[in-house]
Design an enzyme around this catalytic site. Structure first.
Site, short mmCIF file in Angstrom:
data_model
loop_
_atom_site.label_atom_id
_atom_site.label_comp_id
_atom_site.label_asym_id
_atom_site.label_seq_id
_atom_site.Cartn_x
_atom_site.Cartn_y
_atom_site.Cartn_z
N GLN A 160 0.83 -1.20 0.00
CA GLN A 160 0.00 0.00 0.00
C GLN A 160 0.87 1.25 0.00
O GLN A 160 0.55 2.24 -0.67
CB GLN A 160 -0.92 -0.01 1.23
CG GLN A 160 -1.95 -1.12 1.24
CD GLN A 160 -3.01 -0.95 0.17
OE1 GLN A 160 -3.37 0.16 -0.19
NE2 GLN A 160 -3.51 -2.07 -0.34
N ASP A 166 3.34 6.64 -5.02
CA ASP A 166 3.23 7.00 -6.43
C ASP A 166 2.45 8.31 -6.45
O ASP A 166 1.23 8.33 -6.47
CB ASP A 166 2.49 5.90 -7.20
CG ASP A 166 2.35 6.21 -8.68
OD1 ASP A 166 2.56 7.37 -9.07
OD2 ASP A 166 2.01 5.29 -9.45
N ARG A 169 -0.13 9.02 -9.18
CA ARG A 169 -1.38 8.31 -8.94
C ARG A 169 -2.19 8.98 -7.83
O ARG A 169 -3.34 9.39 -8.02
CB ARG A 169 -1.09 6.86 -8.56
CG ARG A 169 -2.24 6.10 -7.91
CD ARG A 169 -1.70 4.87 -7.20
NE ARG A 169 -2.74 4.11 -6.54
CZ ARG A 169 -3.13 4.28 -5.26
NH1 ARG A 169 -2.57 5.24 -4.54
NH2 ARG A 169 -4.06 3.52 -4.73
N GLY A 193 -12.75 -1.70 -3.45
CA GLY A 193 -11.37 -2.14 -3.24
C GLY A 193 -10.61 -1.03 -2.54
O GLY A 193 -9.62 -0.50 -3.05
N GLU A 215 -13.45 -3.55 1.17
CA GLU A 215 -12.11 -4.11 0.98
C GLU A 215 -12.11 -5.57 1.42
O GLU A 215 -12.51 -5.89 2.54
CB GLU A 215 -11.08 -3.32 1.79
CG GLU A 215 -9.68 -3.91 1.82
CD GLU A 215 -9.08 -4.11 0.44
OE1 GLU A 215 -8.43 -5.16 0.23
OE2 GLU A 215 -9.25 -3.22 -0.42
N GLU A 245 -18.71 -8.39 -4.88
CA GLU A 245 -19.63 -9.37 -5.46
C GLU A 245 -20.53 -10.00 -4.41
O GLU A 245 -21.54 -10.63 -4.74
CB GLU A 245 -18.86 -10.48 -6.17
CG GLU A 245 -18.10 -10.05 -7.42
CD GLU A 245 -16.72 -9.50 -7.13
OE1 GLU A 245 -15.97 -9.27 -8.09
OE2 GLU A 245 -16.38 -9.28 -5.94
N GLU A 259 -9.64 2.44 -7.57
CA GLU A 259 -8.40 2.38 -8.36
C GLU A 259 -8.28 0.95 -8.84
O GLU A 259 -7.57 0.12 -8.24
CB GLU A 259 -7.20 2.81 -7.51
CG GLU A 259 -5.97 3.13 -8.33
CD GLU A 259 -5.00 1.96 -8.40
OE1 GLU A 259 -5.29 0.99 -9.15
OE2 GLU A 259 -3.98 2.01 -7.71
N GLU A 268 -5.10 -8.13 -13.42
CA GLU A 268 -5.69 -8.42 -12.10
C GLU A 268 -7.21 -8.51 -12.16
O GLU A 268 -7.84 -8.92 -11.20
CB GLU A 268 -5.26 -7.40 -11.04
CG GLU A 268 -3.76 -7.41 -10.78
CD GLU A 268 -3.34 -6.39 -9.74
OE1 GLU A 268 -4.15 -5.49 -9.43
OE2 GLU A 268 -2.21 -6.50 -9.25
N SER A 273 -14.76 -6.27 -11.20
CA SER A 273 -15.39 -6.01 -9.90
C SER A 273 -15.93 -4.59 -9.84
O SER A 273 -16.99 -4.33 -9.25
CB SER A 273 -14.38 -6.24 -8.77
OG SER A 273 -13.99 -7.59 -8.70
N HIS A 417 3.85 3.80 -10.90
CA HIS A 417 4.21 2.43 -10.51
C HIS A 417 3.71 1.41 -11.53
O HIS A 417 4.09 0.24 -11.47
CB HIS A 417 3.68 2.10 -9.11
CG HIS A 417 2.22 1.80 -9.04
ND1 HIS A 417 1.25 2.78 -9.09
CD2 HIS A 417 1.55 0.63 -8.93
CE1 HIS A 417 0.06 2.22 -9.00
NE2 HIS A 417 0.20 0.91 -8.90
#
Length: 537
Positions: A160, A166, A169, A193, A215, A245, A259, A268, A273, A417
């Site tokens: 994290q 970054d 970002r 997320g 999360e 979900e 993100e 990924e 999602s 990143h």
């Protein structure tokens, strides 16, 4: 194809000819028919059996842990797994189901599969954060070992920290949220997320009425600590540990923030999602931050990189390695190294043509559209050179009411990143200035949360009479986006020829996206660059 979230199959009741437990006589000798019934009245998709409107005790099967086997045209075997997940799976009980006709047998099988995949938690009265026992869409399409490693990785603070540091970002997300306070003030936000919870805190700073930070990894506990340590903001944030979900929220969201981008945007498979969260939680015409993603592509020439990869396989050319001849494996090793996409930052002068882009509108795209992405390629070479493959990067748009802001990972822009990614051909192709390069980038999702990439590039005939000819040279490769080569060296310096001008990089933030533009993706392409491409000896 999976059923849409919350959409129940049309048929739920089937009258049976007979029903019996394994190695047992029929369930009942009564003249009343036995009915197989699919239902979800307990928050779990089940197959239950009833007679005279009464459910038969002990004959209820959780569809998330059951399997169906065909014994004949009108006969099926339904077996339920043991509920002890800490031990090796064993099948605990089963029934044989007999139908009156083949048509009813087929309809039952179709309904069984639909009810297994349907999202039964939609519309049920589950407490906030409760997770359904039914296998979710995520579990059905993602390998459990991959998911375990994925959530373990993102459950660690050091990873994290890497993302938080970054500053391109994180700074772009902060600016996109704060500059669009009008979109957040007094609104309900879902952070998909949430990770450390940083985006949830940004949303609260922008005046969100309430933020639900969803999360699935252990990072949820760290997010709770961080949010509790910022009480003036944290009182409007609820952290929910679980997958989007599966979890239920007490209210719909006005805005989704997330993100979800991986390497090449789609690695990924978190974008799926993000789309599921849109369908489950977002109000009609609600906003998504980000709302649009674009994959940019251009052929490149990089002799240094090509030689570096090819030389890796030279180890396998040894004919006397402790008395062993390694050469039988040289060919496999050579192809194996070229099956790895290269992740690094490169000099934009390596591009041999203006880039093209593929647009993904997060507001409109369907989850199934991301299972397979097929992009036809067409470029005009601006320099004569050897083409070593396809370079790719992405950007995303935060389409706020006040400010449109882009987050870009383009070569030449401040490095993120994500870096950039290059698919390298084991057989380069030769092109001349003005020659047309065609091909195809075909990406197929797999259950390890990534994609298999199939790339083909071809050089077409050029000059007078080109319309009479076809392909001069073609090269193809297959790559696994899950297994990249992280080449974190700095871009090599390339000396420009006297008549070569530096690339005038198009700043994504300067592009205004309108709804009508999305119907013509070519309007989003960058402008041709003068004399682009590396000048190689």
């Amino acid at each position: 194809m999976e059923a849409s979230a919350g959409l129940k199959p049309k048929r739920s009741d089937f009258t049976l000819a007979a029903l019996s437990q394994l190695s047992s006589s029929p369930v009942s000798s009564s003249s009343a028919p036995v009915v197989a019934r699919f239902c979800a009245d307990r928050g779990v998709a089940e197959l239950r059996f009833c007679q005279d409107s009464n459910f038969i005790d002990g004959f209820d099967f959780n569809l998330g842990t059951s399997r169906l086997f065909k014994l004949g045209p009108v006969q099926w075997l339904c077996i339920s797994e043991s509920s002890d997940n800490n031990k090796e799976k064993s099948y605990s009980r089963g029934v044989t189901i007999h139908f009156r006709t083949e048509e009813e047998s087929r309809d039952f099988h179709s309904a069984f599969e639909q009810w297994q995949n349907v999202d039964v938690t939609q519309g049920t009265d589950l407490p906030n954060g409760t997770i359904s026992d039914v296998r979710s869409k995520f579990d059905n399409k993602i390998e459990s070992s991959s998911a375990k490693m994925y959530f373990h990785y993102y459950g660690q603070l050091l990873h994290q920290q890497n993302m938080l540091q970054d500053y391109v970002r994180t700074g772009t997300y902060y600016a996109a949220v704060i500059e669009n306070r009008a979109d957040f003030t007094g609104r309900v936000v879902v952070d998909v997320g949430a990770g450390s919870g940083i985006l949830s805190l940004f949303a609260a700073q922008a005046g969100a009425k309430h933020v639900y930070a969803v999360e699935a990894s252990e990072m949820a506990e760290y997010a709770r600590k961080l949010i509790a340590g910022n009480p003036s903001l944290g009182q409007r944030i609820t952290v929910i540990k679980g997958k989007v979900e599966e979890v239920e929220l007490p209210e719909k969201a006005d805005i989704l923030i997330s993100e979800p981008m991986g390497t090449l945007l789609v690695n990924e498979r978190m974008l799926e999602s993000y789309i599921i969260a849109r369908d489950r939680f977002l109000v009609p015409k609600g906003k998504m931050f980000p709302s649009i993603g674009r994959i940019h592509m251009a052929p490149f020439s990089d002799e240094y990189l090509f030689v570096e990869i090819a030389n890796k396989a030279l180890f396998w050319q040894q004919q006397n390695y402790y008395g062993v001849d390694l050469t039988p494996l040289y060919g496999s090793a050579f192809q194996g190294y070229f099956s790895q996409p290269v992740v690094d930052a490169f000099d934009p002068r390596l591009l041999v043509s203006p880039p093209m882009c593929h647009v993904i509108d997060f507001n409109e795209v369907k989850e199934e559209d991301l299972y397979e992405i097929d992009i036809p390629l067409k470029f005009i070479a601006s320099v004569g050179t050897r083409v070593h493959g396809l370079a790719c990067w992405f950007d995303v748009l935060f389409n706020g009411s006040s400010v449109q802001r882009w987050l870009t990972t383009a070569p030449g822009a401040p490095t993120t990143h994500w870096y950039q990614i290059r698919c390298v051909l084991s057989q380069p192709i030769y092109v001349m200035a003005g020659q047309e390069i065609t091909g195809r980038l075909h990406m197929i999702a797999h259950n390890a949360q990534s994609y298999t990439i199939y790339l083909t590039l071809s050089a077409k005939m050029w000059g007078p009479g080109a319309e009479q000819g076809g392909i001069l040279q073609t090269s193809s490769c297959k790559l696994d986006l899950k297994e990249p080569y992280y080449r974190m060296s700095q871009p090599q310096p390339y000396t420009m020829a006297q008549d070569q001008q530096p690339h005038q990089l198009l700043q994504a933030q300067d592009i205004q996206i309108h709804a009508e533009d999305l119907e013509e993706p070519e309007l989003l392409q960058q402008q041709p660059l003068e004399n682009s491409g590396a000048q190689l000896q």
